[in-house]
Motif scaffolding. Structure first.
Motif, PDB file in Angstrom:
ATOM      1  N   LEU A  67       0.829  -1.200   0.000  1.00 49.20           N
ATOM      2  CA  LEU A  67       0.000   0.000   0.000  1.00 49.20           C
ATOM      3  C   LEU A  67       0.869   1.258   0.000  1.00 49.20           C
ATOM      4  O   LEU A  67       0.576   2.220  -0.718  1.00 49.20           O
ATOM      5  CB  LEU A  67      -0.930  -0.019   1.210  1.00 49.20           C
ATOM      6  CG  LEU A  67      -2.139   0.894   1.170  1.00 49.20           C
ATOM      7  CD1 LEU A  67      -3.014   0.580  -0.038  1.00 49.20           C
ATOM      8  CD2 LEU A  67      -2.944   0.752   2.445  1.00 49.20           C
ATOM      9  N   LEU A  68       1.935   1.248   0.765  1.00 52.57           N
ATOM     10  CA  LEU A  68       2.864   2.377   0.781  1.00 52.57           C
ATOM     11  C   LEU A  68       3.508   2.573  -0.587  1.00 52.57           C
ATOM     12  O   LEU A  68       3.607   3.705  -1.087  1.00 52.57           O
ATOM     13  CB  LEU A  68       3.941   2.163   1.844  1.00 52.57           C
ATOM     14  CG  LEU A  68       4.996   3.254   1.981  1.00 52.57           C
ATOM     15  CD1 LEU A  68       4.363   4.552   2.458  1.00 52.57           C
ATOM     16  CD2 LEU A  68       6.082   2.809   2.931  1.00 52.57           C
ATOM     17  N   GLY A  69       3.924   1.485  -1.207  1.00 49.67           N
ATOM     18  CA  GLY A  69       4.524   1.572  -2.539  1.00 49.67           C
ATOM     19  C   GLY A  69       3.562   2.121  -3.563  1.00 49.67           C
ATOM     20  O   GLY A  69       3.920   2.963  -4.390  1.00 49.67           O
ATOM     21  N   GLN A  70       2.298   1.669  -3.518  1.00 48.16           N
ATOM     22  CA  GLN A  70       1.306   2.187  -4.455  1.00 48.16           C
ATOM     23  C   GLN A  70       1.024   3.664  -4.199  1.00 48.16           C
ATOM     24  O   GLN A  70       0.802   4.437  -5.135  1.00 48.16           O
ATOM     25  CB  GLN A  70       0.014   1.381  -4.353  1.00 48.16           C
ATOM     26  CG  GLN A  70       0.126   0.016  -4.961  1.00 48.16           C
ATOM     27  CD  GLN A  70      -1.233  -0.658  -5.052  1.00 48.16           C
ATOM     28  OE1 GLN A  70      -2.250  -0.018  -5.226  1.00 48.16           O
ATOM     29  NE2 GLN A  70      -1.222  -1.973  -4.921  1.00 48.16           N
ATOM     30  N   GLY A  71       1.039   4.055  -2.931  1.00 40.31           N
ATOM     31  CA  GLY A  71       0.839   5.467  -2.607  1.00 40.31           C
ATOM     32  C   GLY A  71       1.959   6.334  -3.152  1.00 40.31           C
ATOM     33  O   GLY A  71       1.715   7.417  -3.694  1.00 40.31           O
ATOM     34  N   LEU A  72       3.194   5.867  -3.022  1.00 37.27           N
ATOM     35  CA  LEU A  72       4.336   6.625  -3.558  1.00 37.27           C
ATOM     36  C   LEU A  72       4.284   6.711  -5.074  1.00 37.27           C
ATOM     37  O   LEU A  72       4.555   7.763  -5.662  1.00 37.27           O
ATOM     38  CB  LEU A  72       5.649   5.987  -3.107  1.00 37.27           C
ATOM     39  CG  LEU A  72       5.993   6.143  -1.635  1.00 37.27           C
ATOM     40  CD1 LEU A  72       7.246   5.341  -1.287  1.00 37.27           C
ATOM     41  CD2 LEU A  72       6.171   7.600  -1.286  1.00 37.27           C
ATOM     42  N   ILE A  73       3.917   5.624  -5.724  1.00 36.95           N
ATOM     43  CA  ILE A  73       3.801   5.636  -7.186  1.00 36.95           C
ATOM     44  C   ILE A  73       2.696   6.590  -7.620  1.00 36.95           C
ATOM     45  O   ILE A  73       2.852   7.350  -8.579  1.00 36.95           O
ATOM     46  CB  ILE A  73       3.562   4.209  -7.714  1.00 36.95           C
ATOM     47  CG1 ILE A  73       4.836   3.385  -7.560  1.00 36.95           C
ATOM     48  CG2 ILE A  73       3.108   4.232  -9.168  1.00 36.95           C
ATOM     49  CD1 ILE A  73       4.655   1.917  -7.838  1.00 36.95           C
ATOM     50  N   GLY A  74       1.576   6.578  -6.906  1.00 37.91           N
ATOM     51  CA  GLY A  74       0.485   7.498  -7.224  1.00 37.91           C
ATOM     52  C   GLY A  74       0.881   8.952  -7.008  1.00 37.91           C
ATOM     53  O   GLY A  74       0.516   9.830  -7.793  1.00 37.91           O
ATOM     54  N   LEU A  75       1.643   9.216  -5.947  1.00 41.09           N
ATOM     55  CA  LEU A  75       2.104  10.580  -5.676  1.00 41.09           C
ATOM     56  C   LEU A  75       3.038  11.070  -6.767  1.00 41.09           C
ATOM     57  O   LEU A  75       2.897  12.184  -7.269  1.00 41.09           O
ATOM     58  CB  LEU A  75       2.800  10.628  -4.318  1.00 41.09           C
ATOM     59  CG  LEU A  75       3.351  11.983  -3.892  1.00 41.09           C
ATOM     60  CD1 LEU A  75       2.213  12.980  -3.706  1.00 41.09           C
ATOM     61  CD2 LEU A  75       4.146  11.833  -2.612  1.00 41.09           C
ATOM     62  N   VAL A  76       3.983  10.235  -7.159  1.00 38.23           N
ATOM     63  CA  VAL A  76       4.908  10.608  -8.226  1.00 38.23           C
ATOM     64  C   VAL A  76       4.147  10.818  -9.534  1.00 38.23           C
ATOM     65  O   VAL A  76       4.392  11.775 -10.263  1.00 38.23           O
ATOM     66  CB  VAL A  76       6.020   9.542  -8.393  1.00 38.23           C
ATOM     67  CG1 VAL A  76       6.820   9.769  -9.657  1.00 38.23           C
ATOM     68  CG2 VAL A  76       6.926   9.542  -7.178  1.00 38.23           C
TER      69      VAL A  76
END
Length: 101
Positions: A67-76
């Motif tokens: 979930l953290l990884g997907q959040g970072l990808i979405g933010l970028v």
């Protein structure tokens, strides 16, 4: 509406990865207990801890990391898709030096 759908999709995929990891850890613990392949021996295994608690913790860890990884990808991705000039300083006929039209 799209943000809610994206969050729901991210939680769903993180949950599937977490459940898969938990099942994998539980099956590994079960095979160790049944097969007697553990290095310290079968007697040292605690079935409740090795088949429930440890897989649950592994599943939660994978869920959180995914979930953290997907959040970072979405933010970028959202930062990259922003317009270059959000303030609107340029008129329609005026362009920055070197900017392609």
């Amino acid at each position: 509406m799209a943000i809610g759908r994206d969050v729901g999709r991210a939680v769903f995929w993180a949950a599937t990865w977490g459940v898969g990891a938990a099942i994998g850890v539980a099956v590994g613990g079960w095979l160790t207990a049944v097969g007697g392949a553990g290095a310290p021996g079968v007697e040292s295994l605690e079935l409740a801890e090795d088949l429930l608690v440890l897989p649950g913790l592994a599943g939660l860890a994978v869920f959180g990391i995914h979930l953290l990884g997907q959040g970072l990808i979405g933010l970028v991705g959202s930062l990259r898709s922003r317009p270059r000039d959000p303030d609107g300083d340029h008129d329609e006929g005026e362009h920055a030096v070197g900017e392609r039209v």
